[in-house]
Design a protein around this motif. Structure first.
Motif, short mmCIF file in Angstrom:
data_model
loop_
_atom_site.label_atom_id
_atom_site.label_comp_id
_atom_site.label_asym_id
_atom_site.label_seq_id
_atom_site.Cartn_x
_atom_site.Cartn_y
_atom_site.Cartn_z
N ARG A 76 7.99 7.39 17.42
CA ARG A 76 7.00 6.50 16.79
C ARG A 76 6.55 7.01 15.43
O ARG A 76 6.33 8.21 15.24
N TRP A 78 3.36 6.37 12.88
CA TRP A 78 2.01 5.82 12.82
C TRP A 78 1.61 5.60 11.37
O TRP A 78 1.84 6.45 10.52
N HIS A 86 -2.03 1.24 13.97
CA HIS A 86 -0.73 0.59 14.03
C HIS A 86 0.40 1.60 14.09
O HIS A 86 0.33 2.66 13.45
N GLY A 132 10.05 -1.45 18.35
CA GLY A 132 8.78 -1.97 18.83
C GLY A 132 7.67 -1.85 17.80
O GLY A 132 7.77 -1.09 16.83
N TYR A 133 6.63 -2.61 18.05
CA TYR A 133 5.40 -2.55 17.25
C TYR A 133 4.24 -2.46 18.22
O TYR A 133 4.22 -3.13 19.25
N GLY A 134 3.25 -1.63 17.86
CA GLY A 134 2.09 -1.51 18.72
C GLY A 134 0.82 -1.17 17.96
O GLY A 134 0.84 -0.90 16.76
N TYR A 135 -0.27 -1.18 18.71
CA TYR A 135 -1.58 -0.85 18.16
C TYR A 135 -2.37 -0.11 19.24
O TYR A 135 -2.30 -0.47 20.42
N THR A 136 -3.11 0.90 18.83
CA THR A 136 -3.92 1.70 19.74
C THR A 136 -5.39 1.66 19.32
O THR A 136 -5.70 1.92 18.15
N GLU A 146 -3.67 1.05 24.49
CA GLU A 146 -2.52 0.87 23.62
C GLU A 146 -1.74 -0.37 24.05
O GLU A 146 -1.52 -0.58 25.24
N THR A 147 -1.33 -1.18 23.09
CA THR A 147 -0.46 -2.33 23.37
C THR A 147 0.81 -2.16 22.55
O THR A 147 0.80 -1.60 21.45
N GLU A 148 1.92 -2.65 23.13
CA GLU A 148 3.19 -2.57 22.41
C GLU A 148 4.13 -3.67 22.91
O GLU A 148 4.14 -4.00 24.08
N GLY A 150 8.35 -4.82 22.31
CA GLY A 150 9.61 -4.37 21.72
C GLY A 150 10.72 -5.36 21.97
O GLY A 150 10.71 -6.09 22.97
#
Length: 192
Positions: A76, A78, A86, A132-136, A146-148, A150
Motif C-alpha cells: 500500500r 498512503w 487515502h 485497490g483504493y481505500g480510506y482509513t 478502514e474501507t477498501e 479492489g
C-alpha cells in the motif's frame, strides 16, 4: 492456515521499534461466517504491507456449501501518513473453494455465469492480481475503521460435480478467467 500463521509470526518478530503494526478483521467477511484475520506493517512513512487470510469451512442447511480459504498480500501507498487517510494498493490473491447447491438462477456478473451453482458443486483453486483504493478513519488511539474496494483478474481451475452432496464428477480440469471485483473490505483495525 499454517502459511498465514507463519507469515504473521515472521512479520511480528521483525517489527522495529519505529514501525507501526496493526491487526484487523473484515466485518463484511464476518457477516458471511468467514473467519478472517489481517495484519499490516508500516515499512516507510507512506508505505505499508498488508496480509489477510480468510477461511470458511461451514456447510449450510439444504446442502448449501460456501467453503473456501484464501490469502491476500498487498503493498500500500498512503497519500498522507501510513495507516490514516487515502491509500492505493496492489494485491495478489490465491486460494481454494468448494461451492455448490446455491440458487443463483439467471445470475451473470461480468462474464461469469453463476446459475450452475444451483444443481452442481464446483471445487478448485484460484489465483490472481488486483489493485485497490481505500480510506482509513481514526477512531481512537488504538482503533481505526478502514474501507477498501479492489478490482483485478483471477484465473481458476476446477472440477464440476453432479450435486452438492454427491461425488459423481461430471467435468474435470476446467478453467475460467474472471475480471472484476477482487476485494471488498470494511475492516475494524487495532493498532499496537
Amino acid at each position: 492456515m499454517k502459511f498465514i500463521y507463519s507469515m504473521l509470526f515472521v512479520v511480528m518478530t521483525t517489527i522495529s521499534a519505529n514501525a507501526q503494526f496493526a491487526l484487523k478483521t473484515n466485518l463484511l467477511y464476518d457477516a458471511t461466517a468467514t473467519i478472517n484475520l489481517g495484519a499490516e506493517l508500516t515499512v516507510a512513512p507512506r508505505w505499508s504491507v498488508d496480509l489477510s487470510g480468510n477461511f470458511n469451512a461451514w456447510s449450510f442447511s439444504g446442502g448449501k456449501r460456501w467453503k473456501h480459504w484464501f490469502v491476500q498480500p498487498e503493498a500500500r501507498y498512503w497519500f498522507c501518513d501510513a495507516t490514516a487517510g487515502h491509500f492505493v494498493g496492489a494485491h495478489l490473491i490465491g486460494g481454494k473453494y468448494n461451492i455448490g447447491h446455491i440458487d443463483l438462477s439467471n445470475t451473470k456478473f461480468l462474464g461469469t455465469d453463476f446459475s450452475g451453482l444451483k444443481d452442481h458443486r464446483y471445487q478448485g483453486w484460484f489465483g490472481g492480481v488486483g489493485i485497490g483504493y481505500g480510506y482509513t478513519w481514526i477512531l481512537g488511539r488504538h482503533f481505526n475503521l478502514e474501507t477498501e474496494i479492489g478490482i483485478g483478474w483471477l484465473h481458476s481451475r476446477y472440477d464440476v460435480y453432479e450435486c452438492a452432496g454427491c461425488g459423481r464428477n461430471t467435468a474435470r480440469n476446467r478453467h475460467h478467467n474472471y475480471v472484476g471485483p477482487t476485494k471488498a473490505a470494511v475492516n475494524l483495525v487495532y493498532l499496537f
